[in-house]
Structure formats: structure tokens, C-alpha cells
Design an enzyme around this catalytic site. Structure first.
Site, PDB file in Angstrom:
ATOM      1  N   GLY A  12      12.554  -6.587   4.698  1.00  0.00           N
ATOM      2  CA  GLY A  12      12.701  -7.364   3.466  1.00  0.00           C
ATOM      3  C   GLY A  12      11.786  -8.578   3.361  1.00  0.00           C
ATOM      4  N   SER A  13      10.637  -8.549   4.048  1.00  0.00           N
ATOM      5  CA  SER A  13       9.779  -9.746   4.006  1.00  0.00           C
ATOM      6  C   SER A  13       9.148  -9.939   2.624  1.00  0.00           C
ATOM      7  CB  SER A  13       8.707  -9.693   5.098  1.00  0.00           C
ATOM      8  OG  SER A  13       7.753  -8.691   4.830  1.00  0.00           O
ATOM      9  N   MET A  87      12.344   2.631   0.807  1.00  0.00           N
ATOM     10  CA  MET A  87      11.689   3.812   1.366  1.00  0.00           C
ATOM     11  C   MET A  87      12.371   5.135   1.024  1.00  0.00           C
ATOM     12  SD  MET A  87       9.159   2.201   2.561  1.00  0.00           S
ATOM     13  CE  MET A  87       8.189   3.273   3.620  1.00  0.00           C
ATOM     14  N   LEU A  90      12.647   8.368  -5.278  1.00  0.00           N
ATOM     15  CA  LEU A  90      13.595   8.338  -6.395  1.00  0.00           C
ATOM     16  C   LEU A  90      13.298   9.476  -7.361  1.00  0.00           C
ATOM     17  CD1 LEU A  90      13.336   4.485  -6.788  1.00  0.00           C
ATOM     18  CD2 LEU A  90      15.400   5.721  -6.075  1.00  0.00           C
ATOM     19  N   ASN A 104       6.538  -1.598  -7.846  1.00  0.00           N
ATOM     20  CA  ASN A 104       6.552  -1.286  -6.407  1.00  0.00           C
ATOM     21  C   ASN A 104       5.333  -1.915  -5.755  1.00  0.00           C
ATOM     22  OD1 ASN A 104       7.284   0.169  -3.970  1.00  0.00           O
ATOM     23  ND2 ASN A 104       5.597   1.577  -4.432  1.00  0.00           N
ATOM     24  N   HIS A 106       2.743  -1.111  -2.557  1.00  0.00           N
ATOM     25  CA  HIS A 106       2.363  -0.062  -1.606  1.00  0.00           C
ATOM     26  C   HIS A 106       1.237  -0.602  -0.724  1.00  0.00           C
ATOM     27  CE1 HIS A 106       1.916   3.961  -0.025  1.00  0.00           C
ATOM     28  NE2 HIS A 106       0.606   3.811  -0.138  1.00  0.00           N
ATOM     29  N   LEU A 141       4.822   9.923  -6.914  1.00  0.00           N
ATOM     30  CA  LEU A 141       4.953   8.954  -5.821  1.00  0.00           C
ATOM     31  C   LEU A 141       3.689   8.106  -5.662  1.00  0.00           C
ATOM     32  CD1 LEU A 141       6.842   8.121  -3.423  1.00  0.00           C
ATOM     33  CD2 LEU A 141       5.473   9.664  -2.017  1.00  0.00           C
ATOM     34  N   GLN A 170      -1.125 -10.500   2.865  1.00  0.00           N
ATOM     35  CA  GLN A 170      -1.624 -10.455   1.482  1.00  0.00           C
ATOM     36  C   GLN A 170      -0.538  -9.973   0.512  1.00  0.00           C
ATOM     37  OE1 GLN A 170      -4.743 -11.425   0.337  1.00  0.00           O
ATOM     38  NE2 GLN A 170      -4.806 -12.323   2.372  1.00  0.00           N
TER      39      GLN A 170
HETATM   40  C1  GAR Z   1       5.598  -3.227   3.152  1.00  0.00           C
HETATM   41  O1  GAR Z   1       4.390  -3.169   3.861  1.00  0.00           O
HETATM   42  C2  GAR Z   1       5.512  -2.419   1.866  1.00  0.00           C
HETATM   43  O2  GAR Z   1       4.247  -2.472   1.276  1.00  0.00           O
HETATM   44  C3  GAR Z   1       5.804  -1.027   2.374  1.00  0.00           C
HETATM   45  O3  GAR Z   1       6.822  -1.196   3.321  1.00  0.00           O
HETATM   46  C4  GAR Z   1       6.710  -2.493   3.916  1.00  0.00           C
HETATM   47  C5  GAR Z   1       8.037  -3.189   3.763  1.00  0.00           C
HETATM   48  O4  GAR Z   1       8.051  -4.413   4.428  1.00  0.00           O
HETATM   49  N1  GAR Z   1       6.186  -0.150   1.308  1.00  0.00           N
HETATM   50  C6  GAR Z   1       5.883   1.137   1.258  1.00  0.00           C
HETATM   51  O5  GAR Z   1       5.289   1.714   2.142  1.00  0.00           O
HETATM   52  C7  GAR Z   1       6.348   1.860   0.001  1.00  0.00           C
HETATM   53  N2  GAR Z   1       5.623   3.075  -0.183  1.00  0.00           N
HETATM   54  P1  GAR Z   1       9.133  -5.500   4.066  1.00  0.00           P
HETATM   55  O6  GAR Z   1      10.490  -4.797   4.154  1.00  0.00           O
HETATM   56  O7  GAR Z   1       8.990  -6.540   5.135  1.00  0.00           O
HETATM   57  O8  GAR Z   1       8.859  -6.029   2.694  1.00  0.00           O
END
Ligand code: GAR
Length: 213
Positions: A12-13, A87, A90, A104, A106, A141, A170
Site C-alpha cells: 500500500g505504499s 492485484m 476485474l 490504475n 502500472h 488488462l 517515481q
Molecule cells: C506498485 O509497483 C504498482 O505499480 C504495482 O504493484 C506495486 C504495489 O505497491 N501494480 C501493478 O503491478 C498492477 N498491475 P504498493 O502496494 O506499495 O503501492
């Protein structure tokens, strides 16, 4: 005031970066995770934000999960649904329900490297630039109109982990910025092209929006 619901699956950062950005006129109505163990839930609770779990393992199929998730989201009547490291794939009906109001992030420069293991794929492909993309969610997706992208250089000695770390730093800049643009009503979507009205150009750091015509 615009209401936001943020969906997470783990750390969840990105959600934390959005909360910490304290975007004017944005209210985080809830953080919802599909896993009870999602670490980001603790941060949300500590901030006094309603944190909820819709555990995907409790549902027989994707449609049933999507329906329960939509009910949990709609209770808050959000203006924007923010996928932040969510993750689960949907279903089309779910995505259409939030068309134009679900975004979203990515970890790649889309349309390169959709799906999982983006940093490994970038290293294997030998690209010199890698990064992250914020986009509106459409049924395909990791597709959908691109709001903003940010790039980092790939060094010869980068590992999957070091590259992930550079990109994540970033992400924490670009995602709150994109949410802010949405909340301020500055995004215009025309087909695949998103323009940001009154964005400072040529670019803000590495954040690259399209100029409005
Ligand atoms: C992040 O790097 C995000 O871009 C990626 O998961 C990580 C979640 O980190 N998302 C995907 O790959 C979606 N396709 P976080 O939980 O620390 O925000």
C-alpha cells in the site's frame, strides 16, 4: 469535495503516498483490500480512514467477488476509484461500471510490459528507459487512456529489485499528481488520448502529460 476509494492488495505504499499528499478537495472515504493481511490496511486505520476487507477467497467466482467489491465501493459513493497495487483482475462489467472514474498505476511504460514481473521483463528486453504509467482502467488488462508516465534510466548493473525501487519512488510522485489532476477536473479524454488542462509544460520533472490543444 471529491470522494475517493482506494483499492490495495498488499504493502500500500502508493495509497500511502496519495494519503500523505493531502490533496485539497479530495476525501479518502475508504481503503479496501482483497486480502486481510494487506499491510496497507494498518496505515489507513492509523490515519483514521475506514479500512475494509473484501476477501476474494470467500467467493465462488470472479463475478461474485466483483459484485461484493462493487457493493463495498458504492456504499461510499466515490467520484474516483483508485487501484493502488490491486492485484486482482476485474471483470468487464465491473470495469464498465466505473468507466472514466477508475484509474490504475502500472510499473512500466505502457504499452510495454503489461502483466506481472515488469522490471524483470524490462531488464531482459535491454531497454534503456523504464518507468510507470497512470491510466484510466478499461476492460483490457493494463490498457486504457494514459494520464501520465514517468521514466527512469536502466543501468547496466540494475537488478530487478534495484529497478523496482527506482520506479516505485517515481510512482509515489506521479500517482498523487494524477489523482490531483482528476480531482481538479483537469483531465480530458478523447479516445486514447488524455490531455491535462493548464499542465505546466514542457513537463513537470519526469511527469509527462500531453498538452491540451
Ligand atoms: C506498485 O509497483 C504498482 O505499480 C504495482 O504493484 C506495486 C504495489 O505497491 N501494480 C501493478 O503491478 C498492477 N498491475 P504498493 O502496494 O506499495 O503501492
Amino acid at each position: 469535495m471529491k470522494k475517493l476509494v482506494i483499492l490495495i492488495s498488499g504493502r500500500g505504499s502508493n495509497m500511502e503516498a496519495i494519503v500523505r499528499a493531502s490533496i485539497p478537495d479530495a476525501m479518502i472515504a475508504a481503503v479496501i483490500a482483497n486480502k486481510p493481511t494487506a499491510a496497507g490496511l494498518d496505515f489507513a486505520r492509523a490515519q483514521g480512514i475506514e479500512a475494509q476487507v473484501v476477501d476474494h477467497t470467500g467467493y465462488a467466482n470472479r463475478d461474485a467477488f466483483d459484485e461484493a467489491l462493487a457493493a463495498a465501493i458504492d456504499r461510499h459513493e466515490p467520484d474516483l476509484v483508485v487501484l493502488a497495487g490491486f492485484m486482482r483482475v476485474l471483470g468487464d462489467d465491473f470495469v464498465r461500471r466505473y468507466e472514466g472514474r477508475m484509474i490504475n498505476i502500472h510499473p512500466s511504460l505502457l504499452p510495454s510490459f503489461p502483466g506481472l514481473h515488469t522490471h524483470r521483463k524490462a531488464i531482459e528486453a535491454g531497454v534503456r528507459l523504464h518507468g510507470a504509467t497512470v491510466h484510466f482502467v478499461t476492460p483490457t488488462l493494463d490498457c486504457g487512456p494514459i494520464i501520465a508516465q514517468t521514466a527512469v534510466a536502466v543501468s547496466a548493473d540494475d537488478s530487478e529489485a534495484s529497478l523496482a525501487e527506482k520506479v516505485l519512488a517515481q510512482e509515489h510522485i506521479i500517482y498523487p499528481q494524477a489523482v490531483r489532476w482528476f480531482v481538479e477536473g483537469r483531465l480530458r479524454v478523447d479516445g486514447n488520448r488524455v490531455t491535462v488542462t493548464d499542465a505546466r509544460l514542457p513537463c513537470e520533472g519526469w511527469i509527462v502529460p500531453l498538452p491540451d490543444a
